[in-house]
Design an enzyme around this catalytic site. Structure first.
Site, short mmCIF file in Angstrom:
data_model
loop_
_atom_site.label_atom_id
_atom_site.label_comp_id
_atom_site.label_asym_id
_atom_site.label_seq_id
_atom_site.Cartn_x
_atom_site.Cartn_y
_atom_site.Cartn_z
N GLU A 17 0.86 -1.20 0.00
CA GLU A 17 0.00 0.00 0.00
C GLU A 17 0.89 1.24 0.00
O GLU A 17 1.89 1.30 0.72
CB GLU A 17 -0.91 0.02 1.23
CG GLU A 17 -1.81 1.26 1.25
CD GLU A 17 -2.79 1.24 2.40
OE1 GLU A 17 -3.64 0.34 2.43
OE2 GLU A 17 -2.69 2.13 3.26
N ALA A 51 -9.81 12.40 1.11
CA ALA A 51 -10.89 13.28 0.65
C ALA A 51 -10.36 14.70 0.45
O ALA A 51 -10.88 15.46 -0.36
CB ALA A 51 -12.04 13.25 1.64
N GLY A 109 -14.74 5.77 4.73
CA GLY A 109 -13.92 6.91 5.15
C GLY A 109 -14.25 7.27 6.59
O GLY A 109 -15.33 6.93 7.11
N TYR A 144 -11.72 -5.49 9.97
CA TYR A 144 -11.12 -5.06 11.23
C TYR A 144 -10.99 -6.24 12.20
O TYR A 144 -11.95 -6.55 12.92
CB TYR A 144 -11.97 -3.91 11.84
CG TYR A 144 -12.05 -2.76 10.87
CD1 TYR A 144 -11.12 -1.73 10.92
CD2 TYR A 144 -13.00 -2.75 9.84
CE1 TYR A 144 -11.15 -0.70 9.99
CE2 TYR A 144 -13.02 -1.73 8.90
CZ TYR A 144 -12.08 -0.71 8.98
OH TYR A 144 -12.10 0.30 8.04
N GLN A 175 -7.29 -4.15 8.56
CA GLN A 175 -6.63 -3.10 9.33
C GLN A 175 -5.35 -3.71 9.93
O GLN A 175 -5.24 -4.93 10.11
CB GLN A 175 -7.59 -2.65 10.46
CG GLN A 175 -7.09 -1.58 11.38
CD GLN A 175 -6.79 -0.31 10.63
OE1 GLN A 175 -5.75 -0.22 9.99
NE2 GLN A 175 -7.68 0.67 10.71
P1 FAD Z 1 -17.83 0.54 6.77
O1 FAD Z 1 -17.64 -0.80 6.15
O2 FAD Z 1 -18.98 1.35 6.26
O3 FAD Z 1 -17.95 0.32 8.35
C1 FAD Z 1 -18.01 1.44 9.25
C2 FAD Z 1 -18.86 1.06 10.46
O4 FAD Z 1 -20.22 0.82 10.04
C3 FAD Z 1 -18.42 -0.24 11.13
O5 FAD Z 1 -18.63 -0.11 12.50
C4 FAD Z 1 -19.35 -1.31 10.53
O6 FAD Z 1 -19.57 -2.41 11.40
C5 FAD Z 1 -20.63 -0.51 10.27
N1 FAD Z 1 -21.33 -0.96 9.05
C6 FAD Z 1 -20.75 -1.32 7.87
N2 FAD Z 1 -21.70 -1.63 6.96
C7 FAD Z 1 -22.89 -1.49 7.57
C8 FAD Z 1 -24.24 -1.64 7.14
N3 FAD Z 1 -24.52 -2.03 5.89
N4 FAD Z 1 -25.23 -1.40 8.04
C9 FAD Z 1 -24.95 -1.01 9.31
N5 FAD Z 1 -23.68 -0.83 9.77
C10 FAD Z 1 -22.67 -1.06 8.92
N6 FAD Z 1 -9.53 5.84 4.89
C11 FAD Z 1 -9.33 6.83 3.97
O7 FAD Z 1 -9.78 7.95 4.18
N7 FAD Z 1 -8.61 6.60 2.82
C12 FAD Z 1 -8.09 5.38 2.52
O8 FAD Z 1 -7.48 5.19 1.47
C13 FAD Z 1 -8.28 4.31 3.46
N8 FAD Z 1 -7.78 3.07 3.22
C14 FAD Z 1 -8.07 2.04 4.09
C15 FAD Z 1 -7.61 0.75 3.79
C16 FAD Z 1 -7.90 -0.32 4.62
C17 FAD Z 1 -7.42 -1.70 4.27
C18 FAD Z 1 -8.66 -0.10 5.80
C19 FAD Z 1 -8.97 -1.25 6.71
C20 FAD Z 1 -9.10 1.18 6.14
C21 FAD Z 1 -8.81 2.26 5.28
N9 FAD Z 1 -9.25 3.56 5.55
C22 FAD Z 1 -9.04 4.58 4.65
C23 FAD Z 1 -9.92 3.87 6.82
C24 FAD Z 1 -11.46 3.74 6.73
O9 FAD Z 1 -11.97 4.75 5.89
C25 FAD Z 1 -12.03 3.87 8.15
O10 FAD Z 1 -11.63 2.78 8.93
C26 FAD Z 1 -13.54 4.10 8.25
O11 FAD Z 1 -13.84 4.48 9.59
C27 FAD Z 1 -14.39 2.89 7.94
O12 FAD Z 1 -14.38 2.57 6.61
P2 FAD Z 1 -15.07 1.20 6.10
O13 FAD Z 1 -15.08 1.23 4.64
O14 FAD Z 1 -14.48 0.04 6.76
O15 FAD Z 1 -16.55 1.46 6.66
#
Ligand code: FAD
Length: 290
Positions: A17, A51, A109, A144, A175
């Protein structure tokens, strides 16, 4: 090539990455870094998305295109949605397709208290559901091992992760974590929950004590005693800390590969020296048939 194809050759996938440079920084540095990382022949390189934007000439899309065209290595563009409208995402789909991008790491995000969310996409699963029928892209997602900080429990988090996979995520990247048991226990529970897509283990080498403390406070990774002893002993000596951090990451990777994980995703922090040291130490291990 679509990322899930890489998991079909019976070997552990090894990926990197990188992040685009901040606005007003020298973009030649990141291109030089990419050249050095490309020489290590990872299976793919993912590029993060901020962003807030990046330096002109080195956006996520531009770096992904460069990796594919100049390094002949597959790449994934990260994309967040919490501050986007549907029209913004339509633009992104067009941009990705015009630049030959095939793979997207769809993310919600982090919610920034100073920037009110747009409320058009609440979760990464909404982003995938919206983009999938409108494009020919392949989607990955984040996961996670030690629970997303907003989730009440691992059960709830895995339940939500299943929604992301059902929406169309065909590959997951974890993560960072420093305790392999936490990843292996999470993996077992994800499989029991019916999540069958490849799950890569995210490894962040701890080569700078302060930087890691900041990361850990943000993501809540637990710190094994062996790890805290390492920081306490070498944290004030940059060279010793770097060598110890590389050795710790190599130890984690060798154990995970022996346990049969699908892939290792190395958070390179744009540091080709560290990526090279680790790649050389695990070269034979990672290429060993399963
Ligand atoms: P989600 O999958 O939407 O999850 C967020 C929360 O909502 C969790 O608690 C989950 O349990 C809950 N949830 C998920 N789906 C649902 C649903 N359908 N209904 C109800 N609840 C739900 N951030 C950046 O800004 N830029 C990056 O390039 C970046 N790269 C990353 C790469 C990796 C491998 C990882 C693990 C994280 C990265 N992040 C990045 C950080 C990420 O944006 C944050 O961790 C953010 O808080 C959660 O993103 P997510 O896509 O996992 O969210």
């Amino acid at each position: 090539m679509k990322i899930p194809e890489l998991f079909k050759n019976g070997r552990t996938v090894f990926s990197f990455e990188v992040f685009p440079p901040k606005k007003d920084s020298d973009v030649s540095v990141v291109y030089n870094t990419l050249e050095q990382l490309g020489d290590l022949h990872p299976d793919f390189i993912s590029v993060t998305y901020g962003a807030g934007g990046s330096a002109a000439g080195a956006s996520t899309t531009e770096l992904v295109r460069y990796i594919k065209e100049n390094l002949h290595t597959e790449s994934i563009a990260h994309l967040t949605c919490v501050n986007s409208t549907h029209a913004d995402i339509d633009e992104k789909i067009k941009e990705f397709e015009e630049n030959g991008i095939e793979n997207v790491l769809a993310l919600r995000g982090d919610i920034n208290p100073n920037i009110p969310p747009k409320h058009e996409f609440l979760h990464a699963s909404d982003l995938i559901e919206y983009m999938k029928p409108r494009s020919n892209l392949s989607f990955s997602g984040g996961c996670y091992p030690e629970v997303h900080p907003e989730s009440a429990s691992l059960v709830e988090d895995i339940h939500n992760l299943k929604k992301k996979v059902d929406a169309g995520a065909s590959h997951l990247i974890s993560q960072l974590f420093f305790d392999n048991n936490s990843f292996l226990e999470f993996l077992e529970k994800a499989r029991i929950a019916g999540i069958e897509v490849p799950i890569e283990a995210g490894i962040m080498p701890c080569v700078n004590a302060k930087q890691i403390q900041r990361m850990v406070s943000m993501c809540g990774a637990s710190l094994p005693l062996k790890f805290t002893k390492m920081i306490n002993r070498y944290g004030d000596n940059p060279e010793a800390m770097r060598d110890a951090g590389i050795a710790y990451a190599v130890d984690q990777i060798i154990d995970l590969v022996a346990q049969g994980v699908d892939g290792i995703h190395l958070y390179t922090m744009n540091n080709p020296y560290i990526a090279r040291k680790i790649s050389e130490s695990i070269e034979k291990v990672i290429r060993c048939d399963k």
